[in-house]
Design a protein around this motif. Structure first.
Motif, short mmCIF file in Angstrom:
data_model
loop_
_atom_site.label_atom_id
_atom_site.label_comp_id
_atom_site.label_asym_id
_atom_site.label_seq_id
_atom_site.Cartn_x
_atom_site.Cartn_y
_atom_site.Cartn_z
N ALA A 362 34.92 18.54 -35.24
CA ALA A 362 34.13 17.89 -36.10
C ALA A 362 32.68 17.79 -35.53
O ALA A 362 32.39 17.79 -34.38
N PRO A 363 31.83 18.12 -36.52
CA PRO A 363 30.32 18.23 -36.11
C PRO A 363 29.90 16.91 -35.46
O PRO A 363 29.05 16.81 -34.64
N ASN A 364 30.31 15.64 -35.91
CA ASN A 364 30.03 14.50 -35.29
C ASN A 364 30.57 14.09 -33.81
O ASN A 364 30.33 13.09 -33.33
N CYS A 365 31.47 15.10 -33.51
CA CYS A 365 32.19 15.01 -32.09
C CYS A 365 31.57 15.80 -31.28
O CYS A 365 32.15 16.17 -30.23
N VAL A 366 30.78 16.61 -31.65
CA VAL A 366 30.32 17.71 -30.74
C VAL A 366 29.68 17.38 -29.34
O VAL A 366 29.89 17.65 -28.29
N ASN A 367 29.13 16.05 -29.37
CA ASN A 367 28.22 15.71 -28.30
C ASN A 367 29.30 14.74 -27.35
O ASN A 367 28.98 14.78 -26.28
N THR A 368 30.60 14.70 -27.69
CA THR A 368 31.56 13.78 -26.98
C THR A 368 32.54 14.68 -26.69
O THR A 368 33.58 14.18 -25.97
N ALA A 369 32.34 15.93 -26.98
CA ALA A 369 33.46 16.88 -26.57
C ALA A 369 33.28 17.81 -25.30
O ALA A 369 32.20 17.95 -24.96
N SER A 370 34.25 18.28 -24.66
CA SER A 370 34.35 19.03 -23.63
C SER A 370 35.66 19.82 -23.26
O SER A 370 36.57 19.22 -23.79
N PHE A 371 35.30 21.06 -22.50
CA PHE A 371 36.67 21.58 -22.40
C PHE A 371 36.69 21.97 -20.69
O PHE A 371 35.63 22.35 -20.09
N ILE A 372 37.69 21.71 -20.18
CA ILE A 372 37.90 21.99 -18.79
C ILE A 372 39.07 23.35 -18.75
O ILE A 372 40.00 23.36 -19.06
N LEU A 373 38.47 24.40 -18.07
CA LEU A 373 39.10 25.55 -18.10
C LEU A 373 39.48 25.92 -16.36
O LEU A 373 38.50 25.81 -15.50
#
Length: 424
Positions: A362-373
């Motif tokens: 969701a757009p409101n979760c962009v700043n709290t999201a991350s991906f670990i590869l």
């Protein structure tokens, strides 16, 4: 009958006469006194005709009690004060004992010059120039007399690693030649330094702000906990800021120092100096690189992530190829939400995956999201091992290229952005 007016009133001629007489007396007395002084001075010169100015001065100077000094009757031998006996002896000379007087040492030296053994430039007397005194010093202390054009400043720091306690002690000593905000002013700078331990740029240690100085002295000590096996993989980064009015921080420059250059076995305090660089190249990674692309759709609330290939993997010893795959962990508020894995690339030193993964965001979760590869080694019956990883996300979770890649994807709707990332 005609009336005649007198020119002077009664008594005025007598007053004028007396005034003239007094003025003449003053003039005569002045002239007479001047003539008297000149004649007296002339008689004094005639009384001593044989003495010149130089003789009278030398006669007066012999009276030591009057001037509080002692006359020097023998000539003075000028000797270079800091010249040691070892310097006075050339490599081919016989060394003189330390008890020899300076006259004996200099006499031996002059005889060698007269015989042609030594050149005039080797003379220690105060007549020959020593070229070493006029050279600009470029020693290992970094204390040069001048700085090159476009210089951004210089930073001195010391490093000491305690292997038993697994801690790195960083002492920030001083800085020099930082640029001033105002042209022509030498004190219009309020510098401070932030110290990062790469690859983690989320946390840093900071010095105090030094007011109105371009040559600050920090003298502050910072401690980092680093395991012995990981110290060669870490890099210190010093970023110098200028604290402008309104709490606006302007970056002056950076210093990057890989810790692999530190000898951890000596446990000694090593002082290092480096010049500031305006733009610092990314620290090279020994774990390899991964090519990743991302696309984000605000309307569909969907993020598409594609893993293409991995290059330059650090393989274990006596291993030419491996079976690897990529493990992707979707984090929200620093908590794992979903995990996906790519297919295993078998027997490939530089695996190519070319797989796409879709996540709802969701757009409101962009700043709290991350991906670990993570690049994982498929161990079969054994536990899988990680060869390196990349963290993609906002400022709270990523730094450098990874953060820039994330910000570009979020702002450019429906646009695919591809980028190489270094594994850590």
């Amino acid at each position: 009958m005609t009336t005649v007016t007198p020119l002077f009133k009664e008594g005025e001629p007598l007053l004028i006469f007396l005034t003239s007489l007094a003025f003449a007396a003053v003039v005569l007395v002045t002239v007479g006194f001047t003539i008297y002084r000149r004649r007296k001075k002339q008689r004094s010169y005639e009384e001593f005709p044989q003495n010149t100015k130089t003789e009278r001065f030398s006669r007066r100077s012999t009276d030591t009690s009057m001037y509080g000094c002692i006359t020097q009757e023998r000539p003075i031998n000028f000797v270079v004060p800091a010249m040691s006996l070892s310097v006075l002896n050339s490599p081919g000379e016989t060394s003189l004992s330390s008890s020899s007087s300076p006259d004996v040492v200099l006499g031996s030296r002059l005889s060698l010059i007269d015989n042609g053994t030594l050149g005039p430039s080797d003379s220690p007397l105060l007549g020959g120039l020593n070229p070493e005194l006029y050279k600009v010093s470029y020693d290992n202390t970094g204390e040069d007399f001048f700085f090159p054009d476009g210089h951004k400043g210089r930073l001195w720091f010391s490093l000491e690693y305690d292997a038993t306690k697994e801690r790195l002690v960083v002492q920030l000593i001083k800085g020099k030649n930082f640029p001033s905000r105002t042209l022509g002013s030498v004190n219009c700078c309020d510098p401070f330094v932030r110290i990062f331990l790469l690859p983690d740029e989320r946390r840093y240690l900071q010095t105090k702000i030094k007011k109105k100085t371009c040559n600050p002295k920090f003298e502050e000590t910072f401690v980092f906990q680093i395991p012995n096996k990981a110290i060669e993989e870490r890099t210190l980064k010093f970023t110098v800021f200028d604290s402008d009015r309104g709490k606006k921080y302007n970056i002056i420059g950076h210093v990057v120092y890989p810790l692999k250059d530190v000898d951890v076995t000596t446990n000694e305090n090593v002082i290092i100096w480096r010049d500031l660089e305006k733009v610092v190249d990314e620290v090279s990674s020994e774990h390899g690189e991964m090519l990743v692309s991302m696309t984000y759709s605000h309307n569909l609330e969907r993020l598409t992530l594609t893993v293409f290939e991995v290059q330059g993997l650090q393989l274990p010893e006596d291993t030419a190829v491996l079976d690897t795959y990529v493990k992707i962990t979707f984090m929200l508020d620093n908590k794992p939400v979903k995990t996906k894995k790519s297919l295993v690339a078998k027997k490939m030193a530089e695996p190519k995956y070319n797989e796409t993964f879709i996540f709802r965001l969701a757009p409101n979760c962009v700043n709290t999201a991350s991906f670990i590869l993570q690049v994982m080694v498929s161990g079969g019956s054994q536990k899988d091992k990680s060869l390196g990883r990349v963290v993609l996300g906002s400022y709270m979770f990523a730094r450098g290229k990874a953060m820039e890649h994330w910000n570009e994807v979020v702002t450019r709707n429906h646009r695919q952005v591809r980028c190489w990332h270094k594994l850590t």
